[in-house]
Design a protein around this motif. Structure first.
Motif, PDB file in Angstrom:
ATOM      1  N   UNK A   1     -33.249 -40.597  -4.620  1.00 34.77           N
ATOM      2  CA  UNK A   1     -33.466 -40.058  -3.277  1.00 34.77           C
ATOM      3  C   UNK A   1     -34.509 -40.907  -2.548  1.00 34.77           C
ATOM      4  N   UNK A   2     -35.574 -41.302  -3.254  1.00 30.46           N
ATOM      5  CA  UNK A   2     -36.599 -42.136  -2.650  1.00 30.46           C
ATOM      6  C   UNK A   2     -36.024 -43.500  -2.257  1.00 30.46           C
ATOM      7  N   UNK A   3     -35.200 -44.056  -3.127  1.00 40.08           N
ATOM      8  CA  UNK A   3     -34.548 -45.332  -2.821  1.00 40.08           C
ATOM      9  C   UNK A   3     -33.626 -45.181  -1.605  1.00 40.08           C
ATOM     10  N   UNK A   4     -32.907 -44.070  -1.571  1.00 36.36           N
ATOM     11  CA  UNK A   4     -32.000 -43.803  -0.455  1.00 36.36           C
ATOM     12  C   UNK A   4     -32.790 -43.661   0.851  1.00 36.36           C
ATOM     13  N   UNK A   5     -33.906 -42.957   0.806  1.00 38.69           N
ATOM     14  CA  UNK A   5     -34.764 -42.792   1.985  1.00 38.69           C
ATOM     15  C   UNK A   5     -35.324 -44.145   2.415  1.00 38.69           C
ATOM     16  N   UNK A   6     -35.746 -44.921   1.430  1.00 36.11           N
ATOM     17  CA  UNK A   6     -36.289 -46.248   1.722  1.00 36.11           C
ATOM     18  C   UNK A   6     -35.222 -47.137   2.360  1.00 36.11           C
ATOM     19  N   UNK A   7     -33.984 -47.113   1.820  1.00 34.88           N
ATOM     20  CA  UNK A   7     -32.880 -47.893   2.375  1.00 34.88           C
ATOM     21  C   UNK A   7     -32.550 -47.417   3.796  1.00 34.88           C
ATOM     22  N   UNK A   8     -32.582 -46.095   3.977  1.00 33.98           N
ATOM     23  CA  UNK A   8     -32.311 -45.535   5.302  1.00 33.98           C
ATOM     24  C   UNK A   8     -33.359 -46.019   6.305  1.00 33.98           C
ATOM     25  N   UNK A   9     -34.612 -45.995   5.900  1.00 37.84           N
ATOM     26  CA  UNK A   9     -35.690 -46.442   6.783  1.00 37.84           C
ATOM     27  C   UNK A   9     -35.550 -47.933   7.099  1.00 37.84           C
ATOM     28  N   UNK A  10     -35.233 -48.733   6.112  1.00 40.65           N
ATOM     29  CA  UNK A  10     -35.042 -50.169   6.308  1.00 40.65           C
ATOM     30  C   UNK A  10     -33.868 -50.429   7.251  1.00 40.65           C
ATOM     31  N   UNK A  11     -32.792 -49.668   7.060  1.00 40.29           N
ATOM     32  CA  UNK A  11     -31.604 -49.823   7.900  1.00 40.29           C
ATOM     33  C   UNK A  11     -31.926 -49.444   9.347  1.00 40.29           C
ATOM     34  N   UNK A  12     -32.681 -48.356   9.525  1.00 43.02           N
ATOM     35  CA  UNK A  12     -33.075 -47.956  10.882  1.00 43.02           C
ATOM     36  C   UNK A  12     -33.941 -49.044  11.538  1.00 43.02           C
ATOM     37  N   UNK A  13     -34.846 -49.612  10.765  1.00 42.88           N
ATOM     38  CA  UNK A  13     -35.684 -50.695  11.291  1.00 42.88           C
ATOM     39  C   UNK A  13     -34.840 -51.898  11.699  1.00 42.88           C
ATOM     40  N   UNK A  14     -33.857 -52.225  10.863  1.00 50.20           N
ATOM     41  CA  UNK A  14     -32.969 -53.346  11.178  1.00 50.20           C
ATOM     42  C   UNK A  14     -32.171 -53.056  12.458  1.00 50.20           C
TER      43      UNK A  14
END
Length: 108
Positions: free
Chosen positions: A6-19
């Protein structure tokens, strides 16, 4: 383990939003740059057109002034020629008219 996923998924989501945000910002900056370049090119084109028009007007004005001066010189030359011809022949022509008029009267 689920927490890590879940933390990895949240981190990926945040990175994707930043991109995505970065992509939107880049897109906006590119649109601005395109508009600025478009305005620059348009302004340069109009400046070139105005310079050409100014140059053509100046050329036409110069040509017109030259032709006007030539026409005036020709007019003055012809006017002098006609005046000189009149002055040279005035007495003879008056005499011819008088002789013709008297001749007509004598025939009557």
């Amino acid at each position: 383990m689920e927490i890590e996923v879940i933390q990895d998924l949240i981190k990926m989501d945040e990175e994707t939003r930043n991109k995505i945000n970065n992509a939107h910002e880049l897109k906006y900056k590119l649109k601005q740059a395109i508009e600025q370049e478009k305005k620059k090119l348009t302004d340069e084109a109009w400046a070139n057109v105005e310079a050409q028009v100014k140059s053509m007007r100046e050329e036409i004005r110069t040509t017109h002034e030259k032709e006007q001066a030539e026409a005036k010189a020709m007019y003055e030359k012809e006017s002098k020629r006609i005046t000189d011809m009149f002055n040279a022949n005035k007495e003879r022509w008056i005499q011819m008219i008088a002789d013709y008029t008297v001749g007509k009267r004598e025939q009557e």
